[in-house]
Design a protein around this motif. Structure first.
Motif, PDB file in Angstrom:
ATOM      1  N   VAL A 112       0.878  -1.179  -0.018  1.00  0.00           N
ATOM      2  CA  VAL A 112       0.115  -0.004  -0.068  1.00  0.00           C
ATOM      3  C   VAL A 112       0.849   1.178   0.107  1.00  0.00           C
ATOM      4  O   VAL A 112       1.771   1.476   0.750  1.00  0.00           O
ATOM      5  CB  VAL A 112      -0.807   0.038   1.299  1.00  0.00           C
ATOM      6  CG1 VAL A 112      -1.645   1.418   1.478  1.00  0.00           C
ATOM      7  CG2 VAL A 112      -1.957  -1.219   1.118  1.00  0.00           C
ATOM      8  N   GLU A 113       0.518   2.252  -1.155  1.00  0.00           N
ATOM      9  CA  GLU A 113       1.223   3.419  -0.991  1.00  0.00           C
ATOM     10  C   GLU A 113       0.275   4.365  -0.409  1.00  0.00           C
ATOM     11  O   GLU A 113      -0.923   4.626  -1.190  1.00  0.00           O
ATOM     12  CB  GLU A 113       1.751   3.827  -2.458  1.00  0.00           C
ATOM     13  CG  GLU A 113       2.591   4.774  -2.736  1.00  0.00           C
ATOM     14  CD  GLU A 113       2.367   6.281  -2.197  1.00  0.00           C
ATOM     15  OE1 GLU A 113       1.150   6.730  -2.730  1.00  0.00           O
ATOM     16  OE2 GLU A 113       3.139   6.943  -1.648  1.00  0.00           O
ATOM     17  N   PRO A 114       0.523   5.167   0.605  1.00  0.00           N
ATOM     18  CA  PRO A 114      -0.600   5.849   1.295  1.00  0.00           C
ATOM     19  C   PRO A 114      -1.341   6.861   0.696  1.00  0.00           C
ATOM     20  O   PRO A 114      -2.439   7.055   0.536  1.00  0.00           O
ATOM     21  CB  PRO A 114       0.212   6.166   2.645  1.00  0.00           C
ATOM     22  CG  PRO A 114       0.989   5.676   2.861  1.00  0.00           C
ATOM     23  CD  PRO A 114       1.625   4.751   1.504  1.00  0.00           C
ATOM     24  N   VAL A 115      -0.379   7.620  -0.167  1.00  0.00           N
ATOM     25  CA  VAL A 115      -1.230   8.943  -0.979  1.00  0.00           C
ATOM     26  C   VAL A 115      -1.931   8.192  -1.971  1.00  0.00           C
ATOM     27  O   VAL A 115      -3.106   8.791  -2.267  1.00  0.00           O
ATOM     28  CB  VAL A 115      -0.217   9.533  -1.547  1.00  0.00           C
ATOM     29  CG1 VAL A 115      -0.546  10.889  -2.300  1.00  0.00           C
ATOM     30  CG2 VAL A 115       0.605  10.496  -0.380  1.00  0.00           C
ATOM     31  N   GLU A 116      -1.391   7.461  -2.721  1.00  0.00           N
ATOM     32  CA  GLU A 116      -2.141   6.572  -3.885  1.00  0.00           C
ATOM     33  C   GLU A 116      -3.600   5.868  -3.344  1.00  0.00           C
ATOM     34  O   GLU A 116      -4.529   6.204  -3.998  1.00  0.00           O
ATOM     35  CB  GLU A 116      -1.333   5.538  -4.823  1.00  0.00           C
ATOM     36  CG  GLU A 116      -1.945   5.027  -5.542  1.00  0.00           C
ATOM     37  CD  GLU A 116      -1.245   3.781  -6.278  1.00  0.00           C
ATOM     38  OE1 GLU A 116      -1.480   3.446  -7.276  1.00  0.00           O
ATOM     39  OE2 GLU A 116      -0.433   3.255  -5.594  1.00  0.00           O
ATOM     40  N   LEU A 117      -3.567   5.351  -2.398  1.00  0.00           N
ATOM     41  CA  LEU A 117      -4.700   4.719  -1.887  1.00  0.00           C
ATOM     42  C   LEU A 117      -5.627   5.520  -1.227  1.00  0.00           C
ATOM     43  O   LEU A 117      -6.948   5.602  -1.521  1.00  0.00           O
ATOM     44  CB  LEU A 117      -4.289   3.770  -0.601  1.00  0.00           C
ATOM     45  CG  LEU A 117      -5.653   2.950  -0.109  1.00  0.00           C
ATOM     46  CD1 LEU A 117      -5.127   1.533   0.046  1.00  0.00           C
ATOM     47  CD2 LEU A 117      -6.065   3.459   1.174  1.00  0.00           C
ATOM     48  N   ALA A 118      -5.378   6.600  -0.547  1.00  0.00           N
ATOM     49  CA  ALA A 118      -6.032   7.692   0.190  1.00  0.00           C
ATOM     50  C   ALA A 118      -6.809   8.510  -1.191  1.00  0.00           C
ATOM     51  O   ALA A 118      -8.184   8.602  -1.151  1.00  0.00           O
ATOM     52  CB  ALA A 118      -5.442   8.698   0.884  1.00  0.00           C
ATOM     53  N   GLU A 119      -6.139   8.684  -2.145  1.00  0.00           N
ATOM     54  CA  GLU A 119      -6.746   9.349  -3.230  1.00  0.00           C
ATOM     55  C   GLU A 119      -7.708   8.689  -4.040  1.00  0.00           C
ATOM     56  O   GLU A 119      -8.736   9.039  -4.187  1.00  0.00           O
ATOM     57  CB  GLU A 119      -5.653   9.772  -4.289  1.00  0.00           C
ATOM     58  CG  GLU A 119      -5.172  11.246  -3.771  1.00  0.00           C
ATOM     59  CD  GLU A 119      -3.648  11.300  -4.959  1.00  0.00           C
ATOM     60  OE1 GLU A 119      -3.528  10.619  -5.654  1.00  0.00           O
ATOM     61  OE2 GLU A 119      -2.922  12.417  -4.555  1.00  0.00           O
ATOM     62  N   ALA A 120      -7.289   7.224  -4.220  1.00  0.00           N
ATOM     63  CA  ALA A 120      -8.279   6.424  -4.772  1.00  0.00           C
ATOM     64  C   ALA A 120      -9.568   6.059  -4.020  1.00  0.00           C
ATOM     65  O   ALA A 120     -10.852   6.100  -4.430  1.00  0.00           O
ATOM     66  CB  ALA A 120      -7.626   5.007  -5.190  1.00  0.00           C
ATOM     67  N   LEU A 121      -9.288   5.919  -2.633  1.00  0.00           N
ATOM     68  CA  LEU A 121     -10.656   5.768  -1.708  1.00  0.00           C
ATOM     69  C   LEU A 121     -11.421   7.004  -1.724  1.00  0.00           C
ATOM     70  O   LEU A 121     -12.665   6.881  -1.686  1.00  0.00           O
ATOM     71  CB  LEU A 121      -9.979   5.516  -0.441  1.00  0.00           C
ATOM     72  CG  LEU A 121     -11.188   5.193   0.654  1.00  0.00           C
ATOM     73  CD1 LEU A 121     -11.991   3.925  -0.123  1.00  0.00           C
ATOM     74  CD2 LEU A 121     -10.489   4.687   1.715  1.00  0.00           C
TER      75      LEU A 121
END
Length: 133
Positions: A112-121
């Motif tokens: 999990v890459e935090p920024v990528e996951l947060a943006e997608a979610l």
């Protein structure tokens, strides 16, 4: 704005579920409500949670065994009325075609890459909550 959003996280790995929770944080973006997590380690738990309703988005681990997140995604898209949008966690970028097959609305790679996951979610939650569901 809705007071909170419910995100179902499915993985047989407690560490992966924790990574998702930490990456999304309490609020994945300023324009979406705070999130509450429902963690599931098995397919029956996922189905029960979705049948109870109130889930705004799902994060499914494609590497979970025996029921991987891609197959689970396809199943819930077929079986759950007004299925929430799904963010799929893929083991490798080459699996993107499987994410398409599963009918997931978004996909990111593990770890999990935090920024990528947060943006997608956040994107999935914006879409779901703006549709008035």
């Amino acid at each position: 704005m809705q007071s909170s959003a419910t995100v179902l996280v499915y993985s047989d790995d407690a560490n992966t579920r924790e990574q998702v929770r930490l990456a999304a944080g309490r609020r994945p973006a300023a324009d979406v409500p705070p999130v509450e997590f429902v963690e599931c380690a098995t397919l029956p738990a996922v189905l029960k949670a979705l049948e109870q309703g109130g889930v705004d988005a799902c994060v499914l681990d494609g590497e979970t065994v025996p029921a991987g997140g891609m197959g689970v995604c396809r199943q819930i898209k077929d079986e759950i009325y007004d299925c929430p949008p799904v963010l799929l966690l893929m083991g490798r970028p080459q699996d993107a075609w499987l994410a398409t097959w599963s009918r997931a609305e978004a996909a990111v790679t593990l770890p999990v890459e935090p920024v990528e996951l947060a943006e997608a979610l956040a994107s999935l939650l914006r879409e779901r909550l703006s549709s008035g569901v």
